[in-house]
Enzyme design. Structure first.
Site, mmCIF file in Angstrom:
data_model
loop_
_atom_site.group_PDB
_atom_site.id
_atom_site.type_symbol
_atom_site.label_atom_id
_atom_site.label_comp_id
_atom_site.label_asym_id
_atom_site.label_seq_id
_atom_site.Cartn_x
_atom_site.Cartn_y
_atom_site.Cartn_z
ATOM 1 C CE LYS A 69 -1.714 1.616 4.020
ATOM 2 N NZ LYS A 69 -1.421 3.031 4.329
ATOM 3 C CG ASN A 70 2.255 2.714 3.551
ATOM 4 O OD1 ASN A 70 1.098 3.057 3.272
ATOM 5 N ND2 ASN A 70 2.633 2.458 4.778
ATOM 6 C CB CYS A 72 -4.805 10.783 11.079
ATOM 7 S SG CYS A 72 -3.251 10.049 11.543
ATOM 8 N NE ARG A 78 0.900 10.826 9.948
ATOM 9 C CZ ARG A 78 0.309 9.799 9.325
ATOM 10 N NH1 ARG A 78 -0.827 9.354 9.794
ATOM 11 N NH2 ARG A 78 0.827 9.261 8.247
ATOM 12 C CG ASP A 103 3.205 1.457 9.435
ATOM 13 O OD1 ASP A 103 3.426 1.695 8.235
ATOM 14 O OD2 ASP A 103 2.941 2.344 10.264
ATOM 15 N NE ARG A 156 -7.121 4.689 5.174
ATOM 16 C CZ ARG A 156 -6.583 5.811 5.676
ATOM 17 N NH1 ARG A 156 -7.034 6.326 6.789
ATOM 18 N NH2 ARG A 156 -5.586 6.403 5.065
HETATM 19 C C1 EPZ Z 1 4.475 6.847 6.164
HETATM 20 O O1 EPZ Z 1 3.772 7.943 6.717
HETATM 21 C C2 EPZ Z 1 3.471 5.710 6.094
HETATM 22 N N1 EPZ Z 1 2.358 6.090 5.228
HETATM 23 C C3 EPZ Z 1 2.952 5.392 7.497
HETATM 24 O O2 EPZ Z 1 2.095 4.257 7.375
HETATM 25 C C4 EPZ Z 1 4.149 5.005 8.365
HETATM 26 O O3 EPZ Z 1 3.694 4.758 9.674
HETATM 27 C C5 EPZ Z 1 5.162 6.154 8.377
HETATM 28 O O4 EPZ Z 1 5.566 6.456 7.018
HETATM 29 C C6 EPZ Z 1 6.415 5.817 9.180
HETATM 30 O O5 EPZ Z 1 7.017 4.685 8.648
HETATM 31 C C7 EPZ Z 1 2.540 6.047 3.886
HETATM 32 O O6 EPZ Z 1 3.606 5.719 3.397
HETATM 33 C C8 EPZ Z 1 1.364 6.419 3.047
HETATM 34 P P1 EPZ Z 1 6.714 10.161 8.250
HETATM 35 P P2 EPZ Z 1 4.444 9.425 6.708
HETATM 36 O O7 EPZ Z 1 6.692 11.387 7.437
HETATM 37 O O8 EPZ Z 1 5.196 9.627 5.462
HETATM 38 C C9 EPZ Z 1 6.741 13.380 11.718
HETATM 39 C C10 EPZ Z 1 0.162 2.985 7.711
HETATM 40 O O9 EPZ Z 1 -0.341 2.482 8.719
HETATM 41 N N2 EPZ Z 1 6.837 14.341 10.617
HETATM 42 O O10 EPZ Z 1 7.902 9.261 8.228
HETATM 43 O O11 EPZ Z 1 3.396 10.390 7.088
HETATM 44 C C11 EPZ Z 1 5.347 12.763 11.784
HETATM 45 O O12 EPZ Z 1 4.491 13.603 12.521
HETATM 46 C C12 EPZ Z 1 0.712 4.402 7.743
HETATM 47 O O13 EPZ Z 1 0.272 2.406 6.595
HETATM 48 C C13 EPZ Z 1 7.096 15.677 10.931
HETATM 49 O O14 EPZ Z 1 7.233 16.052 12.092
HETATM 50 O O15 EPZ Z 1 5.456 9.250 7.931
HETATM 51 C C14 EPZ Z 1 5.570 11.442 12.449
HETATM 52 O O16 EPZ Z 1 5.596 11.628 13.845
HETATM 53 C C15 EPZ Z 1 0.503 5.057 9.100
HETATM 54 N N3 EPZ Z 1 7.164 16.577 9.905
HETATM 55 C C16 EPZ Z 1 6.954 11.038 11.951
HETATM 56 O O17 EPZ Z 1 7.574 12.241 11.457
HETATM 57 C C17 EPZ Z 1 7.004 16.210 8.591
HETATM 58 O O18 EPZ Z 1 7.101 17.079 7.696
HETATM 59 C C18 EPZ Z 1 6.911 10.001 10.844
HETATM 60 O O19 EPZ Z 1 6.328 10.598 9.746
HETATM 61 C C19 EPZ Z 1 6.736 14.859 8.314
HETATM 62 C C20 EPZ Z 1 6.667 13.942 9.333
#
Ligand code: EPZ
Length: 421
Positions: free
Chosen positions: A22-23, A118, A123, A308, A400
């Site tokens: 998915k991701n 969310c 996020r 995850d 999802r």
């Molecule tokens: C991706 O989300 C995945 N989603 C998430 O999977 C996964 O949990 C996550 O990566 C971590 O591995 C998709 O790929 C669609 P991040 P993403 O940016 O890109 C903070 C699932 O269950 N952050 O690595 O949103 C953020 O708040 C989903 O399939 C900032 O502070 O993850 C979080 O605490 C859930 N500023 C942490 O980093 C930013 O600009 C990780 O976020 C971006 C992120």
């Protein structure tokens, strides 16, 4: 809203096919916006999030046709008509924000709604924004939308992220493929989905090196051409189904699974007394002896233990021999499955980013509430070995990210059914 009923008991035997990730798919699909030529994805998972991304691309004027029963996505963004990603779609799925980089690179401007928070956390998008600004974009937050423009086009830049954000790495990497000059992204995310995206972009003519390491270098090119790309196996679905025999007993072979996708996770399974065998077709999983042992888990960016799979691992540790401590370091609120597992008789105490799980002999089935995608599947896993019936409500979360979960678990002997409401 549908619910899923799991009746505990009985070991599992057989094999479960693992779908495309998915991701990975959710970042590969926006990549079509970078080229006028068609991009076709094979091994695509059949999930509601993929439908949502299809809707979003269509709202921009891109075409995304689902073929072969959803396993092939034939996309074309030759005639894009809009660079506005509407709140109505973006609020449903945060990954919609991955159109920002490609639209900026292709169009020179974009209007993308901020996704909003969310269940698992706020996020924010500060890392996406700072990275694109370093490449010359001007981005303003107004009326809940990011109004981005790069009138003179994007230019290569050196940008170091203070956190290895997956989404920010993806947005910046896609934008950099068409920027003028070279971009070096430091402290980049190293997830297999990043490597999969880079592989697809290279097939489209992009010049990218270092994907999979924490420093990615992208040499901008004038244009990208079309390609056909197979979506990488879903390591989170893989880890989820590897836990099914660990919780319920028996032996299950996860077809398509590869150790390198779940290295840190397998180390923890090994420590808990779960045997993982690499076969020609995937990964075969069984308990080494009766009860699993308690282990401590800390979630980290890849190659660390994936956030995850934290909820699913907790479901197994509820009946482990001993006390486990899980530390969630990626998201600020990702223990919502804990109170639901406690309703099933688990002994869990949550303090901030730590959850202490004291193993009990057996859980008891109960009606429980799914709150997010991974929490919902952890409740189903827990129900596999609980006494009696577990009714998981609000399973739209599940749809999802998990295709055919009832069929896949029934095929290895689980007593599980979906109740349509
Ligand atoms: C991706 O989300 C995945 N989603 C998430 O999977 C996964 O949990 C996550 O990566 C971590 O591995 C998709 O790929 C669609 P991040 P993403 O940016 O890109 C903070 C699932 O269950 N952050 O690595 O949103 C953020 O708040 C989903 O399939 C900032 O502070 O993850 C979080 O605490 C859930 N500023 C942490 O980093 C930013 O600009 C990780 O976020 C971006 C992120």
């Amino acid at each position: 809203m549908d619910s899923i009923v799991v009746t505990g008991g009985g070991e599992l035997q057989g094999e479960i096919p693992i779908a495309g990730a998915k991701n990975a798919c959710l970042t590969l699909m926006p990549a079509t916006l970078l080229s006028e030529e068609p991009l076709t994805l094979t091994n695509a998972p059949r999930l509601s999030d993929i439908k949502t991304m299809t809707e979003l691309l269509a709202s921009l004027g891109a075409e995304a046709k689902s073929l072969q029963n959803g396993q092939v996505l034939a996309m074309s963004s030759h005639d894009l008509t809009s660079a506005h990603a509407d709140y109505d779609i973006v609020r449903k799925m945060r990954a919609s924000n991955l159109v920002l980089g490609p639209l900026l690179a292709r169009f020179g401007h974009a209007e993308v709604s901020l996704p909003g928070g969310c269940a698992i956390g706020a996020r924010p998008m500060d890392l996406h924004i700072h990275g694109l600004e370093a490449m010359g974009a001007e981005i303003e937050l107004r009326d809940g939308y990011l109004h981005a423009k790069a009138p003179k086009g994007l230019k290569g830049a050196v940008y170091e992220m203070n956190f290895a954000s997956v989404g920010a790495t993806e947005n910046i990497m896609m934008a950099a493929t068409l920027a003028k000059g070279t971009t070096v992204l430091k402290n980049a995310a190293r997830e297999p989905e990043i490597v999969d995206l880079a592989t697809c972009l290279r097939a489209m003519g992009a010049q990218i090196d270092g994907d999979g390491t924490s420093e990615i270098t992208i040499q901008g090119v004038d244009r990208l051409h079309g390609a056909t790309h197979p979506v990488v196996t879903d390591r989170i679905e893989l880890g989820t189904y590897m836990l099914a025999p660990a919780i319920a007993g028996g032996e299950v072979e996860c077809i398509g699974g590869r150790i390198e996708l779940v290295g840190a996770f397998c180390e923890k399974l090994d420590a808990a007394g779960i045997h993982v065998e690499e076969t020609k077709r995937g990964l075969k999983v069984a308990r080494r002896n009766g009860r699993v042992s308690a282990v401590d888990v800390t979630t980290e960016p890849f190659p660390g233990f994936p956030t995850d799979l934290q909820a699913q691992m907790m479901a197994m540790l509820c009946t482990a021999d001993g006390t486990s401590v899980l530390e969630e370091k990626i998201f600020e609120n990702r223990f919502m499955h804990a109170p639901e597992l406690v309703r099933m008789g688990a002994d869990i105490e949550v303090h901030g980013g730590h959850a202490t799980v004291r193993g009990v002999d057996k859980l008891k089935g109960a009606p429980v509430m799914a709150t997010d995608l991974r929490a919902s599947v952890s409740l189903i896993l827990a129900g596999l070995a609980a006494e009696g019936e577990t009714v998981v409500n609000r399973v739209y979360h599940l749809d999802r990210g998990y295709e055919k979960v009832v069929r896949k678990l029934s095929s290895v002997g689980a007593r599980i059914e979906r109740i349509k409401e």
